[in-house]
Design a protein around this motif. Sequence first.
Motif, PDB file in Angstrom:
ATOM      1  N   TYR A 221       6.915 -18.074 -33.024  1.00  0.00           N
ATOM      2  CA  TYR A 221       5.600 -18.538 -33.486  1.00  0.00           C
ATOM      3  C   TYR A 221       5.658 -18.983 -34.943  1.00  0.00           C
ATOM      4  O   TYR A 221       5.204 -20.070 -35.299  1.00  0.00           O
ATOM      5  CB  TYR A 221       4.591 -17.399 -33.298  1.00  0.00           C
ATOM      6  CG  TYR A 221       3.223 -17.713 -33.825  1.00  0.00           C
ATOM      7  CD1 TYR A 221       2.332 -18.459 -33.062  1.00  0.00           C
ATOM      8  CD2 TYR A 221       2.817 -17.279 -35.078  1.00  0.00           C
ATOM      9  CE1 TYR A 221       1.078 -18.761 -33.552  1.00  0.00           C
ATOM     10  CE2 TYR A 221       1.567 -17.574 -35.572  1.00  0.00           C
ATOM     11  CZ  TYR A 221       0.700 -18.314 -34.806  1.00  0.00           C
ATOM     12  OH  TYR A 221      -0.539 -18.611 -35.300  1.00  0.00           O
ATOM     13  N   TYR A 222       6.218 -18.130 -35.801  1.00  0.00           N
ATOM     14  CA  TYR A 222       6.215 -18.459 -37.232  1.00  0.00           C
ATOM     15  C   TYR A 222       7.258 -19.512 -37.588  1.00  0.00           C
ATOM     16  O   TYR A 222       7.156 -20.153 -38.629  1.00  0.00           O
ATOM     17  CB  TYR A 222       6.404 -17.192 -38.087  1.00  0.00           C
ATOM     18  CG  TYR A 222       5.128 -16.401 -38.171  1.00  0.00           C
ATOM     19  CD1 TYR A 222       4.052 -16.879 -38.913  1.00  0.00           C
ATOM     20  CD2 TYR A 222       4.984 -15.202 -37.494  1.00  0.00           C
ATOM     21  CE1 TYR A 222       2.861 -16.186 -38.972  1.00  0.00           C
ATOM     22  CE2 TYR A 222       3.797 -14.486 -37.556  1.00  0.00           C
ATOM     23  CZ  TYR A 222       2.739 -14.993 -38.292  1.00  0.00           C
ATOM     24  OH  TYR A 222       1.565 -14.309 -38.348  1.00  0.00           O
ATOM     25  N   SER A 223       8.261 -19.689 -36.751  1.00  0.00           N
ATOM     26  CA  SER A 223       9.306 -20.655 -37.092  1.00  0.00           C
ATOM     27  C   SER A 223       8.974 -22.063 -36.629  1.00  0.00           C
ATOM     28  O   SER A 223       9.639 -23.018 -37.016  1.00  0.00           O
ATOM     29  CB  SER A 223      10.643 -20.208 -36.509  1.00  0.00           C
ATOM     30  OG  SER A 223      10.963 -18.956 -37.053  1.00  0.00           O
TER      31      SER A 223
ATOM     32  N   ALA B   6       2.644  -8.002 -38.094  1.00  0.00           N
ATOM     33  CA  ALA B   6       3.470  -8.952 -37.330  1.00  0.00           C
ATOM     34  C   ALA B   6       4.761  -8.289 -36.846  1.00  0.00           C
ATOM     35  O   ALA B   6       5.524  -8.894 -36.083  1.00  0.00           O
ATOM     36  CB  ALA B   6       3.803 -10.161 -38.193  1.00  0.00           C
ATOM     37  N   LEU B   7       5.011  -7.057 -37.274  1.00  0.00           N
ATOM     38  CA  LEU B   7       6.249  -6.388 -36.853  1.00  0.00           C
ATOM     39  C   LEU B   7       6.067  -5.840 -35.433  1.00  0.00           C
ATOM     40  O   LEU B   7       4.989  -5.353 -35.082  1.00  0.00           O
ATOM     41  CB  LEU B   7       6.599  -5.258 -37.828  1.00  0.00           C
ATOM     42  CG  LEU B   7       6.895  -5.719 -39.264  1.00  0.00           C
ATOM     43  CD1 LEU B   7       7.231  -4.526 -40.158  1.00  0.00           C
ATOM     44  CD2 LEU B   7       8.041  -6.730 -39.301  1.00  0.00           C
ATOM     45  N   PRO B   8       7.109  -5.941 -34.615  1.00  0.00           N
ATOM     46  CA  PRO B   8       6.961  -5.592 -33.197  1.00  0.00           C
ATOM     47  C   PRO B   8       6.822  -4.089 -32.957  1.00  0.00           C
ATOM     48  O   PRO B   8       7.373  -3.291 -33.708  1.00  0.00           O
ATOM     49  CB  PRO B   8       8.258  -6.115 -32.586  1.00  0.00           C
ATOM     50  CG  PRO B   8       9.242  -6.131 -33.704  1.00  0.00           C
ATOM     51  CD  PRO B   8       8.449  -6.426 -34.956  1.00  0.00           C
TER      52      PRO B   8
ATOM     53  N   GLU C  59      11.287   1.396 -40.496  1.00  0.00           N
ATOM     54  CA  GLU C  59      12.551   0.915 -41.087  1.00  0.00           C
ATOM     55  C   GLU C  59      12.299   0.110 -42.353  1.00  0.00           C
ATOM     56  O   GLU C  59      13.008   0.268 -43.356  1.00  0.00           O
ATOM     57  CB  GLU C  59      13.308   0.045 -40.084  1.00  0.00           C
ATOM     58  CG  GLU C  59      14.137   0.868 -39.122  1.00  0.00           C
ATOM     59  CD  GLU C  59      14.583   0.048 -37.911  1.00  0.00           C
ATOM     60  OE1 GLU C  59      14.719  -1.183 -38.028  1.00  0.00           O
ATOM     61  OE2 GLU C  59      14.770   0.670 -36.836  1.00  0.00           O
ATOM     62  N   PHE C  60      11.275  -0.751 -42.310  1.00  0.00           N
ATOM     63  CA  PHE C  60      10.958  -1.521 -43.520  1.00  0.00           C
ATOM     64  C   PHE C  60      10.552  -0.594 -44.655  1.00  0.00           C
ATOM     65  O   PHE C  60      10.967  -0.771 -45.794  1.00  0.00           O
ATOM     66  CB  PHE C  60       9.859  -2.555 -43.255  1.00  0.00           C
ATOM     67  CG  PHE C  60      10.427  -3.918 -42.933  1.00  0.00           C
ATOM     68  CD1 PHE C  60      10.941  -4.722 -43.941  1.00  0.00           C
ATOM     69  CD2 PHE C  60      10.468  -4.381 -41.634  1.00  0.00           C
ATOM     70  CE1 PHE C  60      11.492  -5.967 -43.657  1.00  0.00           C
ATOM     71  CE2 PHE C  60      11.015  -5.630 -41.333  1.00  0.00           C
ATOM     72  CZ  PHE C  60      11.528  -6.418 -42.350  1.00  0.00           C
ATOM     73  N   LEU C  61       9.738   0.419 -44.305  1.00  0.00           N
ATOM     74  CA  LEU C  61       9.276   1.339 -45.354  1.00  0.00           C
ATOM     75  C   LEU C  61      10.463   2.077 -45.977  1.00  0.00           C
ATOM     76  O   LEU C  61      10.513   2.281 -47.190  1.00  0.00           O
ATOM     77  CB  LEU C  61       8.280   2.344 -44.757  1.00  0.00           C
ATOM     78  CG  LEU C  61       7.533   3.177 -45.780  1.00  0.00           C
ATOM     79  CD1 LEU C  61       6.537   2.306 -46.555  1.00  0.00           C
ATOM     80  CD2 LEU C  61       6.792   4.336 -45.120  1.00  0.00           C
TER      81      LEU C  61
HETATM   82  C1  LIG Z   1       0.168 -13.261 -40.818  1.00  0.00           C
HETATM   83  S1  LIG Z   1       1.345 -14.040 -41.818  1.00  0.00           S
HETATM   84  C2  LIG Z   1       0.750 -13.550 -43.421  1.00  0.00           C
HETATM   85  C3  LIG Z   1       1.146 -14.513 -44.473  1.00  0.00           C
HETATM   86  C4  LIG Z   1       0.614 -14.231 -45.887  1.00  0.00           C
HETATM   87  N1  LIG Z   1       1.056 -12.959 -46.384  1.00  0.00           N
HETATM   88  C5  LIG Z   1      -0.879 -14.336 -45.947  1.00  0.00           C
HETATM   89  O1  LIG Z   1      -1.530 -13.308 -46.142  1.00  0.00           O
HETATM   90  O2  LIG Z   1      -1.396 -15.452 -45.793  1.00  0.00           O
HETATM   91  C6  LIG Z   1       2.838 -13.099 -41.611  1.00  0.00           C
HETATM   92  C7  LIG Z   1       3.987 -13.549 -42.492  1.00  0.00           C
HETATM   93  O3  LIG Z   1       5.094 -12.649 -42.329  1.00  0.00           O
HETATM   94  C8  LIG Z   1       6.279 -13.375 -41.971  1.00  0.00           C
HETATM   95  N2  LIG Z   1       7.069 -12.466 -41.120  1.00  0.00           N
HETATM   96  C9  LIG Z   1       6.679 -11.885 -39.961  1.00  0.00           C
HETATM   97  N3  LIG Z   1       7.643 -11.071 -39.489  1.00  0.00           N
HETATM   98  C10 LIG Z   1       8.658 -11.119 -40.379  1.00  0.00           C
HETATM   99  C11 LIG Z   1       9.938 -10.483 -40.453  1.00  0.00           C
HETATM  100  N4  LIG Z   1      10.348  -9.640 -39.513  1.00  0.00           N
HETATM  101  N5  LIG Z   1      10.734 -10.754 -41.516  1.00  0.00           N
HETATM  102  C12 LIG Z   1      10.318 -11.615 -42.500  1.00  0.00           C
HETATM  103  N6  LIG Z   1       9.127 -12.261 -42.465  1.00  0.00           N
HETATM  104  C13 LIG Z   1       8.310 -12.010 -41.432  1.00  0.00           C
HETATM  105  C14 LIG Z   1       5.730 -14.621 -41.281  1.00  0.00           C
HETATM  106  O4  LIG Z   1       6.657 -15.672 -41.209  1.00  0.00           O
HETATM  107  C15 LIG Z   1       4.533 -14.928 -42.181  1.00  0.00           C
HETATM  108  O5  LIG Z   1       4.931 -15.537 -43.394  1.00  0.00           O
END
Ligand SMILES: C[S@@+](CC[C@H](N)C(=O)[O-])C[C@H]1O[C@@H](n2cnc3c(N)ncnc32)[C@H](O)[C@@H]1O
Length: 320
Positions: free
Chosen positions: A15-17, A134-136, A188-190
């Motif tokens: 989606y984001y790519s 956005a993290l799964p 993991e991110f934390l």
């Molecule tokens: C909902 S958008 C929010 C963008 C921005 N922070 C805003 O508030 O407008 C989520 C962002 O996180 C990035 N993203 C999502 N999962 C990611 C991951 N696992 N690693 C790096 N970036 C990620 C997306 O590409 C996007 O830029």
Amino acid sequence: MRSFRDYMAERVRKYYSSPKNRFAGGGDFFTAPELDRAFGEAIGDFLYHRLKEFESPVILELGAGRGLMARDILSFYREKDRELFDRLTYRIYEFSPTLIDRQRQTLKDFPNVEWVDEITPLEGVVLSNEFFDALPVHVVKGEKELYINDAGEEVWLSLENERIREFLKRMGYEGLEQRIEVCLDCIEFLEKITRALVKGYHLLIDYGYTSEELYKFPEGTVVGYEKHKLRSDIYSEEEMDISAQVNFSALIEYGRDFGLKTVLFDTQRNFLASIPHFLTQLETLSFEESPEALERLSRLKTMLVSMGDRFKVLFQSKGL
Ligand SMILES: C[S@@+](CC[C@H](N)C(=O)[O-])C[C@H]1O[C@@H](n2cnc3c(N)ncnc32)[C@H](O)[C@@H]1O
């Protein structure tokens, strides 16, 4: 067949790519930085005195979208304190090549921005807005974990993942007969953030819940958005933004285990209403009568009212 976690991870990355615009009017959603520059400026004001304490402060933003929050924070410092601005490095951790291109365009006037593939040691602040949602997530119910088969159907298989079991135990969720989302990626991110912070802060803004509110979501919190509309058919092939609300209790509890102290946990409304720059903006705009000022005023009110309670702010510190 794959776990819901793997399914969501793939959908989100795709989606984001994609080169399509995901943000603002023509896209699928509005975020606070997309609404008005006052949001990024408020974050800048909130962090100002804290950042000044560091010799070579770094801000690391996770998931920077189109780079608007970065632009507004940096513009705020350039205006307010040139000396701090010159000492500051702004790093962005972002996985979407399309969005990295957008960010480079937005931030072309700022020489102190760099893009990183890893979260490496820093003194300063790690921040994110709508990144963790956005993290799964793994989805579990009782002794079963949710999988998605090749036909896009839900299949419940016996729960084998020990890390999920540990999470359920750590959070006191064992035996709950409802859908529970377990974001091991968030933990993991934390952990990576805590390890990277030699000294400094973690600021996370997102929509989410605490353990006490878990009962409100018997079917979980995963949703899909397309063109500002909520989609219930998240397994359809159509592109949409899939997200899950953030479990703030987990980030507070695990944060404590890793060595992060919770300095503040509140609603976005209370957070913004405590920031002098945001209040001044509100006041100034309410005395102006131009259509542009009225428009901006209504956007700031959206941040306080409709987003105000749903969005929460977690601010943690390490070594301070
Ligand atoms: C909902 S958008 C929010 C963008 C921005 N922070 C805003 O508030 O407008 C989520 C962002 O996180 C990035 N993203 C999502 N999962 C990611 C991951 N696992 N690693 C790096 N970036 C990620 C997306 O590409 C996007 O830029």
